[in-house]
Design a protein around this motif. Structure first.
Motif, PDB file in Angstrom:
ATOM      1  N   GLY A   1      -4.748  -0.658   2.733  1.00 51.98           N
ATOM      2  CA  GLY A   1      -5.667   0.450   2.543  1.00 51.98           C
ATOM      3  C   GLY A   1      -7.060   0.058   2.111  1.00 51.98           C
ATOM      4  O   GLY A   1      -7.883   0.927   1.796  1.00 51.98           O
TER       5      GLY A   1
ATOM      6  N   SER B   1      -0.751   4.503   2.676  1.00 51.29           N
ATOM      7  CA  SER B   1      -1.163   3.676   3.815  1.00 51.29           C
ATOM      8  C   SER B   1      -1.986   4.441   4.834  1.00 51.29           C
ATOM      9  O   SER B   1      -2.734   3.838   5.611  1.00 51.29           O
ATOM     10  N   ASP B   2      -1.834   5.758   4.876  1.00 54.43           N
ATOM     11  CA  ASP B   2      -2.635   6.555   5.805  1.00 54.43           C
ATOM     12  C   ASP B   2      -2.751   7.972   5.272  1.00 54.43           C
ATOM     13  O   ASP B   2      -2.079   8.363   4.316  1.00 54.43           O
TER      14      ASP B   2
ATOM     15  N   GLU C   1      -3.170  -2.441   6.190  1.00 50.06           N
ATOM     16  CA  GLU C   1      -1.906  -2.101   5.530  1.00 50.06           C
ATOM     17  C   GLU C   1      -2.079  -1.862   4.042  1.00 50.06           C
ATOM     18  O   GLU C   1      -1.394  -1.022   3.449  1.00 50.06           O
TER      19      GLU C   1
ATOM     20  N   TRP D   1     -11.180  -0.070   6.305  1.00 49.91           N
ATOM     21  CA  TRP D   1     -11.171   0.908   7.389  1.00 49.91           C
ATOM     22  C   TRP D   1     -12.071   0.379   8.509  1.00 49.91           C
ATOM     23  O   TRP D   1     -13.226   0.018   8.256  1.00 49.91           O
TER      24      TRP D   1
ATOM     25  N   SER E   1      -7.005   6.747   0.693  1.00 48.69           N
ATOM     26  CA  SER E   1      -6.399   7.247   1.932  1.00 48.69           C
ATOM     27  C   SER E   1      -7.136   8.434   2.528  1.00 48.69           C
ATOM     28  O   SER E   1      -7.030   8.690   3.733  1.00 48.69           O
TER      29      SER E   1
ATOM     30  N   GLN F   1      -8.922   2.732  12.316  1.00 50.47           N
ATOM     31  CA  GLN F   1      -7.749   1.996  11.857  1.00 50.47           C
ATOM     32  C   GLN F   1      -7.928   1.659  10.377  1.00 50.47           C
ATOM     33  O   GLN F   1      -9.047   1.435   9.910  1.00 50.47           O
ATOM     34  N   VAL F   2      -6.805   1.593   9.658  1.00 53.49           N
ATOM     35  CA  VAL F   2      -6.850   1.208   8.257  1.00 53.49           C
ATOM     36  C   VAL F   2      -5.867   0.066   8.048  1.00 53.49           C
ATOM     37  O   VAL F   2      -4.773   0.058   8.626  1.00 53.49           O
TER      38      VAL F   2
END
Length: 546
Positions: free
Chosen positions: A111, A476-477, A109, A114, A174, A106-107
Motif C-alpha cells: 500500500g 491492500s485496496d 501490496e 500508487w 487505501s 495500481q497499488v
C-alpha cells in the motif's frame, strides 16, 4: 411573515439592480431565436440560448483564494469537481471511483506506492501538453503549501515517464483514489502566486471573467478531451437566500439555490428541484467527565459522559418530526456521518422509542425531580447546546432538540456562538455541527484518537475503533477497506453506534433545493456532500435546454 415578505421584496429590488449594474457582465444568454415577452414582461425561457445557463449560489461559495487547488478550489469542506482543471479520478453517481485523466491505477501490496497511468492526448488551454510531470508537480505543491487538505500521508510524487506517475506514500492510505478525485492538475510551466486569479487548466471549462463579490463566467474548453460539452457558457452569481429567491421570481436566474423555508412558494415557469445529500446535521456529546484540558479549557461533561444517557438521547429524538417541522420534509433521517455511502454500516439506524429512552435513563439512575428534570448523585440531567449564531437551520434544530428532550426529563438550553469559540467550547458542551463528505476520512477525522488521547472535535476515544480505522487505511485496496470502516462503526461488540459508545447524535441529512426553469434539464446528481454550493454544477456540461 409580513416582515419576511418585505425583506424579499427589498431583496428583489436589490437583486434586479445588481443584475442591471453588472451590465454586459451578466446579460441574459442570447440565442438565434427571437426572444418573446411573457405576460409579466420577463423574457421567456424558450427564447434563451440553448447552450448557456445562469446559476445562483450563496456568497460563501465564492472561492476567496480563487481557482487554485492548493487553497481550496475543489477541495476542503465543500468538495466538488474543479471544472477548470482535470483530476486523475472521479467519483461516480454511486460514489465508486472512475477515471478522468487516469487510464489505469495500481497499488503495491504494502500500500505504499500508487502507480497511475494517464492519457497522452490532453492539453492545457494554453496549448501545452499535460504530462505526468505536471501531475507530480501539482501533488508535491499541494503537499507543501495546501491550506485546506491534509497531505501528510504523501511522501512524494514522481513522474516515471510522460504518462506514468508514482505516488510514494509516507503511510498506507487505501482511500487515496478519493483524494485523487478532488485535486485539480495545474501546469508546472504556468503556476505562480497569481494562479488562483488566472487559472490555466485542461478541464471542461475556462474561467473567462471574475467580478469578485458578484459573479464568475465560465466558457467551454474547445479542446476538451472528454464527452462533448453541451452547456457552453455558465455564469455563476453569488447572492444571499432572499436575493436568490427574488432573482428567480424576476426571471433573472435559470437555477437558484434555496432553503426549505421557501419550499411552499411557487414561481411561474420554475420547478423546485430536490437532491439528496449526505450533508448532515447533528451534535456531539462529550464522552468523558468534566475536567480541564492542557490549555486550561473545559473538557468533558458529567451528564453526557454517561453512555446510557447518550443511548437514551439517540433513540429519544424523533428525526421525522424534525424533518417535517424544520425542513418541510426535504431531507432524510441521519444516523451516522456517512449514511448511504459505500462504507456505511446500517447498524447505525435506530427506531424512535421515547418510552425505551425513559426506561434507559431510569435504569441508569437518572430519576425525575420535582420540576420534571432528572438528576443522579447531585448531577442535573442538563446541558447547553451550542449552534453557530449565523445559521438559522441549526438554531431551529437545536430548539427542536430542546423541546423533545424536555419530554424525557432532560433540560437543554441553547446558545448561538461564533466559530471563534465554538470549537473550544464543544469539548465540554454539545454543538450542532454540519458534516458530510465523499470520503471515509470524515469518520476518521471525527472519531479517531489524536496524540493527546482524544478525538479532535469532541472528547472520545476507543482503541478498537481506532484499530479498525487504521486497518482500513492500511488495507491492500479501496474495496477491501470498506469492511474495516463498517466495523469501526459496529463490529457486534463495540463501535460508535447505539449499542456502542454513541458519542455523536446524527439528526437529519438536508436535501439541497433549487429553483429551476421548467425547461432546464439538470443532469443526474451524485449524493451531494456538505455545502449547498458547487456540487450542483459537477456535471453542468451535460445539462440541456428542452
Amino acid at each position: 411573515m409580513k416582515n419576511k415578505w418585505i425583506s424579499i421584496m427589498i431583496a428583489a429590488v436589490m437583486s434586479i439592480s445588481l443584475l442591471t449594474a453588472c451590465g454586459s457582465n451578466l446579460e441574459a444568454p442570447q440565442g438565434d431565436e427571437t426572444q418573446q415577452e411573457n405576460q409579466e414582461g420577463q423574457k421567456a425561457p424558450e427564447g434563451e440560448a440553448k447552450d448557456s445557463v445562469i446559476v445562483v449560489m450563496g456568497p460563501t461559495s465564492e472561492p476567496e483564494a480563487g481557482f487554485d487547488p492548493a487553497y481550496g478550489w475543489g477541495a476542503g469542506e465543500h468538495v466538488h469537481e474543479p471544472l477548470i482543471q482535470s483530476t486523475l479520478t472521479v467519483t461516480n453517481p454511486d460514489l465508486s471511483i472512475g477515471y478522468d485523466l487516469a487510464t489505469d491505477m495500481q497499488v503495491s501490496e504494502d500500500g505504499m506506492t500508487w502507480t497511475v497511468t494517464i492519457r497522452d492526448d490532453v492539453k492545457f488551454t494554453d496549448g501545452e501538453p499535460l504530462t505526468a510531470s505536471d501531475v507530480a508537480f501539482t501533488y508535491n505543491t499541494v503537499k507543501e503549501i495546501s491550506s485546506v487538505n491534509d497531505f501528510t500521508m504523501l511522501k512524494e510524487a514522481v513522474a516515471v515517464s510522460d504518462t506514468m506517475v508514482e505516488f510514494h506514500m509516507a503511510q498506507a492510505y487505501s482511500i487515496w483514489p478519493y483524494t485523487m478525485a478532488i485535486v485539480g492538475i495545474v501546469p508546472e510551466h504556468a503556476y505562480g502566486p497569481d494562479y488562483g486569479e488566472n487559472p490555466i487548466g485542461s478541464g471542461r471549462y475556462i474561467m473567462k471573467q471574475w467580478d469578485k463579490g458578484q459573479q464568475i463566467i465560465f466558457e467551454a474548453n474547445p479542446d476538451y478531451y472528454g464527452e462533448e460539452i453541451k452547456m457552453k457558457r455558465v455564469t455563476v452569481v453569488f447572492m444571499e437566500e432572499d436575493a436568490a429567491f427574488a432573482a428567480a421570481k424576476a426571471g433573472q436566474a435559470d437555477l437558484a439555490y434555496t432553503a426549505a423555508a421557501y419550499s411552499d412558494q411557487n414561481i411561474d415557469g420554475y420547478e423546485l428541484l430536490s437532491f439528496e445529500s449526505v450533508d448532515n446535521r447533528g451534535f456531539n456529546l462529550p464522552a468523558v467527565p468534566a475536567g480541564t484540558g492542557e490549555n486550561g479549557n473545559a473538557v468533558g461533561n458529567d451528564f453526557t459522559s454517561d453512555v446510557q444517557v447518550r443511548r437514551a438521547i439517540n433513540i429519544g429524538l424523533d428525526r421525522q418530526e424534525m424533518l417535517n417541522n424544520v425542513l418541510n420534509g426535504y431531507g432524510t433521517p441521519a444516523y451516522s456521518v456517512c449514511d448511504k455511502m459505500p462504507w456505511y454500516n446500517s447498524e447505525a439506524e435506530v427506531e424512535y422509542n421515547p418510552e425505551e429512552a425513559k426506561a434507559i435513563l431510569e435504569q441508569a439512575g437518572w430519576s425525575e425531580g420535582t420540576d420534571g428534570i432528572r438528576e443522579k448523585d447531585g448531577v442535573r440531567a442538563a446541558f447547553n447546546l451550542l449552534y453557530p449564531a449565523s445559521d438559522s437551520l441549526r438554531q431551529a434544530l437545536a430548539a427542536d432538540t430542546q423541546n423533545q428532550l424536555k419530554e424525557l426529563g432532560i433540560e437543554v438550553t441553547i446558545e448561538g456562538v461564533g466559530w471563534d469559540t465554538a470549537y473550544d467550547r464543544a469539548q465540554a458542551e454539545p454543538l450542532m455541527w454540519g458534516w458530510g463528505a465523499h470520503s471515509p476520512m470524515e469518520l476518521y477525522n471525527i472519531y479517531h484518537t489524536l496524540e493527546n488521547g482524544s478525538a479532535e472535535y469532541s472528547p472520545y476515544s476507543n482503541e478498537a475503533v481506532d484499530k479498525y480505522m487504521d486497518e482500513a487505511l492500511a488495507a491492500s485496496d479501496l474495496d477491501s477497506s470498506y469492511e474495516f470502516w463498517q466495523k469501526a462503526q459496529w463490529d457486534g461488540t463495540t463501535g460508535i453506534t447505539q449499542e456502542g459508545d454513541i458519542p455523536w447524535i446524527w439528526l437529519v441529512n438536508v436535501d439541497h433545493l433549487y429553483w429551476s426553469r421548467e425547461n432546464l434539464k439538470v443532469a443526474e446528481q451524485k449524493l451531494h456532500p456538505h455545502g449547498h454550493g458547487w456540487s450542483i454544477v459537477n456535471n453542468v456540461d451535460q445539462w440541456m435546454w428542452q
